[in-house]
Design an enzyme around this catalytic site. Structure first.
Site, PDB file in Angstrom:
ATOM      1  N   ARG A 175      36.271  47.996  36.864  1.00 14.34           N
ATOM      2  CA  ARG A 175      36.458  48.396  38.273  1.00 14.34           C
ATOM      3  C   ARG A 175      37.736  49.217  38.427  1.00 14.34           C
ATOM      4  NH1 ARG A 175      38.350  42.464  40.574  1.00 14.34           N
ATOM      5  NH2 ARG A 175      40.533  43.063  40.762  1.00 14.34           N
ATOM      6  N   GLY A 176      37.905  49.773  39.612  1.00 17.13           N
ATOM      7  CA  GLY A 176      39.147  50.468  39.974  1.00 17.13           C
ATOM      8  C   GLY A 176      39.507  51.605  39.031  1.00 17.13           C
ATOM      9  N   ILE A 177      40.774  51.648  38.659  1.00 16.06           N
ATOM     10  CA  ILE A 177      41.288  52.737  37.821  1.00 16.06           C
ATOM     11  C   ILE A 177      40.627  52.707  36.443  1.00 16.06           C
ATOM     12  CG2 ILE A 177      43.386  53.598  36.677  1.00 16.06           C
ATOM     13  CD1 ILE A 177      44.976  52.513  39.130  1.00 16.06           C
ATOM     14  N   ARG A 214      37.376  40.735  32.664  1.00 16.91           N
ATOM     15  CA  ARG A 214      37.769  39.325  32.624  1.00 16.91           C
ATOM     16  C   ARG A 214      36.714  38.423  33.230  1.00 16.91           C
ATOM     17  NH1 ARG A 214      42.945  37.305  35.872  1.00 16.91           N
ATOM     18  NH2 ARG A 214      41.853  38.687  37.291  1.00 16.91           N
ATOM     19  N   GLY A 273      45.629  44.645  34.501  1.00 16.46           N
ATOM     20  CA  GLY A 273      46.878  44.174  35.099  1.00 16.46           C
ATOM     21  C   GLY A 273      46.621  43.403  36.372  1.00 16.46           C
ATOM     22  N   LYS A 284      55.951  46.074  34.573  1.00 13.05           N
ATOM     23  CA  LYS A 284      55.597  47.498  34.450  1.00 13.05           C
ATOM     24  C   LYS A 284      56.765  48.313  33.880  1.00 13.05           C
ATOM     25  CE  LYS A 284      51.340  47.286  35.918  1.00 13.05           C
ATOM     26  NZ  LYS A 284      50.237  47.585  35.001  1.00 13.05           N
ATOM     27  N   ASP A 331      39.626  37.913  28.113  1.00 16.01           N
ATOM     28  CA  ASP A 331      40.845  37.658  28.874  1.00 16.01           C
ATOM     29  C   ASP A 331      42.023  37.991  27.951  1.00 16.01           C
ATOM     30  OD1 ASP A 331      43.086  36.560  30.074  1.00 16.01           O
ATOM     31  OD2 ASP A 331      41.988  34.871  30.929  1.00 16.01           O
ATOM     32  N   TYR A 349      56.004  41.866  39.035  1.00 16.01           N
ATOM     33  CA  TYR A 349      55.157  43.018  38.692  1.00 16.01           C
ATOM     34  C   TYR A 349      56.021  44.197  38.206  1.00 16.01           C
ATOM     35  CZ  TYR A 349      51.600  46.678  39.494  1.00 16.01           C
ATOM     36  OH  TYR A 349      50.717  47.721  39.361  1.00 16.01           O
TER      37      TYR A 349
HETATM   38  P1  NAD Z   1      41.999  46.078  39.857  1.00 18.28           P
HETATM   39  O1  NAD Z   1      42.500  44.769  40.330  1.00 18.28           O
HETATM   40  O2  NAD Z   1      40.869  46.733  40.569  1.00 18.28           O
HETATM   41  O3  NAD Z   1      41.628  46.012  38.301  1.00 18.28           O
HETATM   42  C1  NAD Z   1      42.400  45.284  37.387  1.00 18.28           C
HETATM   43  C2  NAD Z   1      41.591  45.118  36.128  1.00 18.28           C
HETATM   44  O4  NAD Z   1      42.363  44.331  35.205  1.00 18.28           O
HETATM   45  C3  NAD Z   1      40.282  44.387  36.353  1.00 18.28           C
HETATM   46  O5  NAD Z   1      39.288  45.008  35.605  1.00 18.28           O
HETATM   47  C4  NAD Z   1      40.550  42.993  35.797  1.00 18.28           C
HETATM   48  O6  NAD Z   1      39.386  42.381  35.268  1.00 18.28           O
HETATM   49  C5  NAD Z   1      41.531  43.310  34.693  1.00 18.28           C
HETATM   50  N1  NAD Z   1      42.330  42.126  34.328  1.00 18.28           N
HETATM   51  C6  NAD Z   1      43.234  41.469  35.081  1.00 18.28           C
HETATM   52  N2  NAD Z   1      43.710  40.408  34.396  1.00 18.28           N
HETATM   53  C7  NAD Z   1      43.099  40.405  33.189  1.00 18.28           C
HETATM   54  C8  NAD Z   1      43.163  39.564  32.064  1.00 18.28           C
HETATM   55  N3  NAD Z   1      43.941  38.474  32.007  1.00 18.28           N
HETATM   56  N4  NAD Z   1      42.379  39.856  30.993  1.00 18.28           N
HETATM   57  C9  NAD Z   1      41.567  40.940  31.020  1.00 18.28           C
HETATM   58  N5  NAD Z   1      41.469  41.771  32.059  1.00 18.28           N
HETATM   59  C10 NAD Z   1      42.229  41.499  33.138  1.00 18.28           C
HETATM   60  O7  NAD Z   1      43.289  47.008  39.852  1.00 18.28           O
HETATM   61  P2  NAD Z   1      43.497  48.577  39.651  1.00 18.28           P
HETATM   62  O8  NAD Z   1      44.131  49.061  40.881  1.00 18.28           O
HETATM   63  O9  NAD Z   1      42.299  49.248  39.117  1.00 18.28           O
HETATM   64  O10 NAD Z   1      44.651  48.522  38.528  1.00 18.28           O
HETATM   65  C11 NAD Z   1      44.488  48.934  37.191  1.00 18.28           C
HETATM   66  C12 NAD Z   1      45.872  49.073  36.566  1.00 18.28           C
HETATM   67  O11 NAD Z   1      46.601  50.062  37.282  1.00 18.28           O
HETATM   68  C13 NAD Z   1      46.696  47.798  36.641  1.00 18.28           C
HETATM   69  O12 NAD Z   1      47.454  47.660  35.446  1.00 18.28           O
HETATM   70  C14 NAD Z   1      47.614  48.056  37.814  1.00 18.28           C
HETATM   71  O13 NAD Z   1      48.806  47.330  37.716  1.00 18.28           O
HETATM   72  C15 NAD Z   1      47.839  49.542  37.700  1.00 18.28           C
HETATM   73  N6  NAD Z   1      48.258  50.187  38.935  1.00 18.28           N
HETATM   74  C16 NAD Z   1      47.502  50.106  40.062  1.00 18.28           C
HETATM   75  C17 NAD Z   1      47.955  50.735  41.215  1.00 18.28           C
HETATM   76  C18 NAD Z   1      47.190  50.704  42.513  1.00 18.28           C
HETATM   77  O14 NAD Z   1      47.735  51.140  43.534  1.00 18.28           O
HETATM   78  N7  NAD Z   1      45.955  50.249  42.542  1.00 18.28           N
HETATM   79  C19 NAD Z   1      49.176  51.432  41.206  1.00 18.28           C
HETATM   80  C20 NAD Z   1      49.906  51.488  40.033  1.00 18.28           C
HETATM   81  C21 NAD Z   1      49.442  50.862  38.896  1.00 18.28           C
END
Ligand code: NAD
Length: 237
Positions: free
Chosen positions: A12-14, A34, A82, A149, A53, A145
């Site tokens: 999902r997401g990024i 996860r 993350g 990071k 995980d 956090y």
């Molecule tokens: P999200 O919550 O949608 O996705 C996070 C992903 O990490 C999920 O797929 C989840 O399953 C996985 N995850 C979390 N804990 C885990 C674990 N213990 N084992 C395996 N997988 C695990 O968040 P996102 O916004 O898509 O974030 C992706 C990355 O980008 C993260 O590292 C986040 O810190 C970073 N980020 C996000 C933003 C933002 O604004 N969304 C900004 C800067 C950095």
């Protein structure tokens, strides 16, 4: 040429946007997730989805075994998984702190170390770590956090120095605020406050982060290592 790619947290997401763009590139993409079910669009596109995980070293080892069996050793690793557990310092429990560090920093160490086994043998590799503008600027209520990071930057730069001679590059992408589940927890008022500070005046789309990752993983970035690339609409400058 098709490469064996792993994107952690690619369901999902990024991470999903990164998996999509690399699969479109013709790479053999594996994602870890996860919980829940991996998106059907990815499995239909031939992406290998492995439940893992990253806080559990045994699960990381099992995931790599499965990926290596099906796609060969990982040549490009995108460590994206993350979490956040925001809290003001005096309300932040030790568990709030250590669990974020264990996922974002130690979890990344686990997946990077395991990937490097194959990369050292192949005498080449690409590692891209997803940090955050928060790791560079700090953020009230996110000391755990931000520490995790910021830690990724020192981690990547150390490995860039340690393993440059082995033709393995380590780069960091530092997104600003991106429209994903992670930022859905913010109130409308908080979102407005953030957007007001971003020179480009909006959140990023996950695809805009994925574009930078695709570049850093490509041959066009062959002479870039130890770099921290902000993709933050100008927030961190
Ligand atoms: P999200 O919550 O949608 O996705 C996070 C992903 O990490 C999920 O797929 C989840 O399953 C996985 N995850 C979390 N804990 C885990 C674990 N213990 N084992 C395996 N997988 C695990 O968040 P996102 O916004 O898509 O974030 C992706 C990355 O980008 C993260 O590292 C986040 O810190 C970073 N980020 C996000 C933003 C933002 O604004 N969304 C900004 C800067 C950095």
């Amino acid at each position: 040429m098709s490469r064996s790619v792993l994107v952690t947290g690619g369901n999902r997401g990024i991470g999903l946007a990164i998996a999509r763009v690399l699969a479109d590139n013709g790479d053999r993409v594996a994602i870890t997730y996860r919980s829940g079910e991996p998106p059907q669009e990815l499995t239909e596109a031939g992406v290998l989805a492995v439940r893992c995980d990253i806080t559990d070293a045994e699960q990381v080892e099992q995931a790599y075994k499965e990926i290596e069996e099906k796609h060969g050793p990982v040549e490009v690793l995108v460590a994206n998984a993350g979490i956040t557990k925001d809290q003001l310092l005096m309300r932040m429990s030790e568990e709030d702190f250590t669990s974020v560090l264990d996922t974002n920093l130690t979890g990344t160490f686990r997946v990077v170390k395991r990937a490097n086994r194959g990369m050292l043998r192949a005498k080449k590799g690409r590692v891209v770590l997803i940090s955050s503008v928060v790791g560079l600027l700090g953020s009230a209520g996110q000391a755990n956090y931000a520490a995790s990071k910021a830690g990724l930057v020192g981690f990547a730069r150390s490995l860039a120095r340690e393993l440059g001679s082995r033709n393995i590059t380590f780069n960091v992408v530092a997104p600003g605020f991106v429209d994903t589940d992670m930022t859905q927890v913010l109130t409308e008022e908080q979102r407005k406050g953030i957007v007001g500070q971003v020179p480009l005046g909006r959140y990023a789309r996950p695809e805009e982060i994925a574009a930078a990752v695709r570049f850093l993983a490509s041959d066009d970035a062959s002479y870039i290592t130890g770099a921290v690339i902000p993709v933050d609409g100008g927030l961190g400058m």
